[in-house]
Structure formats: C-alpha cells, structure tokens
Design a protein around this motif. Structure first.
Motif, PDB file in Angstrom:
ATOM      1  N   SER A 153      33.390  41.212  30.072  1.00 31.28           N
ATOM      2  CA  SER A 153      34.654  41.390  29.388  1.00 31.28           C
ATOM      3  C   SER A 153      35.480  40.220  29.879  1.00 31.28           C
ATOM      4  O   SER A 153      34.932  39.175  30.168  1.00 31.28           O
ATOM      5  N   ASN A 201      32.632  41.750  35.458  1.00 33.23           N
ATOM      6  CA  ASN A 201      32.449  42.789  36.469  1.00 33.23           C
ATOM      7  C   ASN A 201      31.166  42.518  37.240  1.00 33.23           C
ATOM      8  O   ASN A 201      30.150  42.165  36.663  1.00 33.23           O
ATOM      9  N   ASN A 255      42.788  42.430  37.731  1.00 29.43           N
ATOM     10  CA  ASN A 255      41.884  41.829  36.745  1.00 29.43           C
ATOM     11  C   ASN A 255      41.191  42.883  35.891  1.00 29.43           C
ATOM     12  O   ASN A 255      41.092  42.760  34.671  1.00 29.43           O
ATOM     13  N   ILE A 256      40.675  43.912  36.549  1.00 27.04           N
ATOM     14  CA  ILE A 256      40.030  45.024  35.840  1.00 27.04           C
ATOM     15  C   ILE A 256      40.506  46.323  36.475  1.00 27.04           C
ATOM     16  O   ILE A 256      40.756  46.371  37.683  1.00 27.04           O
ATOM     17  N   ASP A 259      38.995  49.022  37.369  1.00 30.90           N
ATOM     18  CA  ASP A 259      38.110  49.654  38.355  1.00 30.90           C
ATOM     19  C   ASP A 259      37.698  48.720  39.487  1.00 30.90           C
ATOM     20  O   ASP A 259      36.769  49.046  40.233  1.00 30.90           O
ATOM     21  N   CYS A 260      38.342  47.576  39.616  1.00 32.12           N
ATOM     22  CA  CYS A 260      37.971  46.642  40.694  1.00 32.12           C
ATOM     23  C   CYS A 260      38.149  47.329  42.048  1.00 32.12           C
ATOM     24  O   CYS A 260      39.208  47.879  42.357  1.00 32.12           O
ATOM     25  N   CYS A 300      35.681  42.523  40.379  1.00 35.94           N
ATOM     26  CA  CYS A 300      35.763  41.427  39.418  1.00 35.94           C
ATOM     27  C   CYS A 300      35.178  40.183  40.076  1.00 35.94           C
ATOM     28  O   CYS A 300      34.987  40.135  41.302  1.00 35.94           O
TER      29      CYS A 300
END
Length: 260
Positions: free
Chosen positions: A38, A42, A57-58, A60-61, A74
């Motif tokens: 994405s 990831n 950044n994400i 779920d990092c 990430c």
C-alpha cells in the motif's frame, strides 16, 4: 547482485521478498518479509524492529501479539533513521555464495512462491515464531522460514541464519588454519587459506546444502516443535530412569557406562 550485498531501491522490491538492513555500522543485519503493498509498505519481521510509538504511516505499525516475537511495521520503521535497503538472494550458485564474505546475504536454497511466503508471514504474525535466540531463532531465521518453510531437525544444532554461521565460522576457520603456519612462509597465503576455510564453513551450514533440514507447513509448526521437545524430554527421562536403576543394582564399573 553486489559482491558483498544486494542493495536495492524501494521500487525494486515486491511482496514476498526477503529484505534486510544493516545496523550499528554493518555490525549485524535485521531481516523481514514485505507482506503487502500500500503506501507505505508493510513488513513482518522477528524482533529488533525499531517501531516508533508515534508512527502514523500505517494504522497497525508496531502490531505484535502478546508473547510473540513477530512485529508488523512500516518500511520506514524497519529501516530506521538512516538504514539502507537490501534484498536477500535465493537460488545462488555455489560460486556466487562463496564470494559473499558476509553471511546473511544469500542462500543456495530456492524460494517458494510469493503467496506462500506472505501466508506464512501473516500466520506467524498472529501465532508467533517461538522464543528469540540469536543463534537458533533470530529475525533471519524467521525470514528464511517464510521463504522456504525449511526447519532444522535437531534442536541442539545451529539455526539457518547465515549471520550466526559467520560468527561461529570465523573463529573456527582461524583455529583450523593455525597449523598451516608451519608450512606457509607468506602471511598472504595464510590469510587466503583462512578465508577459504571460513567460506567453506558458511557453505556447509547453508540451508540449501544441509541435510538436517525439512519442510514444515506453517500450520504444523507448533506441533513440530512440541514433537521435538517431547522426544527430547523422553530421551532425558529414559536416561534418568536408567541412572537410578543402575545406582541401585549395578557395580561401580558398570555405572561408568550408563546413559551411553
């Protein structure tokens, strides 16, 4: 593919690749597997990932199951502040493998398809990859398993990590080449001989060459480890039982041979 490592740009890597970055001025490397694209990428890796508590950044990092050594991060957190990106090479020829002076950069073993690699990484993210061990179960071992599904049969043996093999192989090569001082007058010749033994030691411990490895489905990973642990405990208990019996009934001469 570089002589020592295989540096790549972010746009060159794909889901299911085995990537790594060097830490502490090339003292050691940290490994992981890109699992999906994405923006940004990831990565799933085993321990020692520098995940920032404020990373945005994400969503779920930094995700990690309780008592699991596998972390989702990430790519920025995986690399750290100044880390460069490298790709681990699979299916290397013996000649190419032997030219790599640093362990943990390639293997002669073949990689499985990307979808299988991603499936293993995602499964282990949820279920863990066992206790971290720098020599037997580190982040490189995690990435190697995701790529190949190969595990070492003997729990007491060295793991699959090329870095671990390098750490152990270097002093062994130096010791093994010491007797050559008696026959070599040139320091350069001794250095070459030591380097050759070091490379051969690394090659002998590569998972693509070893005979003590087997493929294990990720869903059967827990039962595989439990089975090995159970066999080990059974052998230890059998040895202990014999020792008690021999202490009660055997003569001193026979006691010396128990548990052989």
């Amino acid at each position: 593919m570089g002589l020592l490592t295989h540096k790549v740009e972010r746009r060159e890597i794909a889901s299911g690749d085995h990537i790594y970055t060097w830490r502490t001025v090339f003292a050691y490397s940290h490994h992981g597997d890109p699992i999906l694209f994405s923006a940004p990428l990831n990565c799933s890796s085993a321990s020692s990932t520098n995940v920032s508590s404020t990373c945005t950044n994400i969503p779920d990092c930094g995700f990690q199951q309780k008592e699991s050594g596998v972390v989702l991060s990430c790519l920025d957190c995986f690399l750290g502040e100044e880390g460069l990106l490298y790709r681990f090479d699979y299916g290397a020829s013996p000649s190419v493998f032997l030219t790599k002076l640093r362990g943990g950069t390639c293997t002669t073993a073949q990689s499985d398809p990307p979808e299988a690699v991603i499936h293993r990484a995602m499964y282990l993210l949820q279920n863990g990859f066992g206790s971290y061990d720098v020599f037997k179960n580190n982040c490189e071992d995690f990435a190697l398993y995701c790529k190949t599904a190969l595990l070492v049969l003997d729990q007491g043996a060295l793991g699959r990590s090329g870095q671990a093999a390098s750490v152990i192989g270097a002093p062994l090569a130096a010791i093994a080449s010491s007797p050559l001082k008696l026959f070599m007058t040139s320091p350069a010749g001794l250095v070459i001989a030591t380097a050759g033994m070091y490379c051969l030691t690394r090659y002998a411990t590569d998972i693509g060459v070893r005979t003590d490895v087997t493929k294990v489905k990720v869903e059967e990973l827990t039962s595989f480890h439990n089975c090995k642990s159970s066999k080990k405990r059974k052998n230890e208990n059998h040895c202990d039982t014999r020792e008690v019996t021999l202490n009660q009934t055997d003569t001193p001469a026979k006691k010396l041979r128990r548990c052989d």
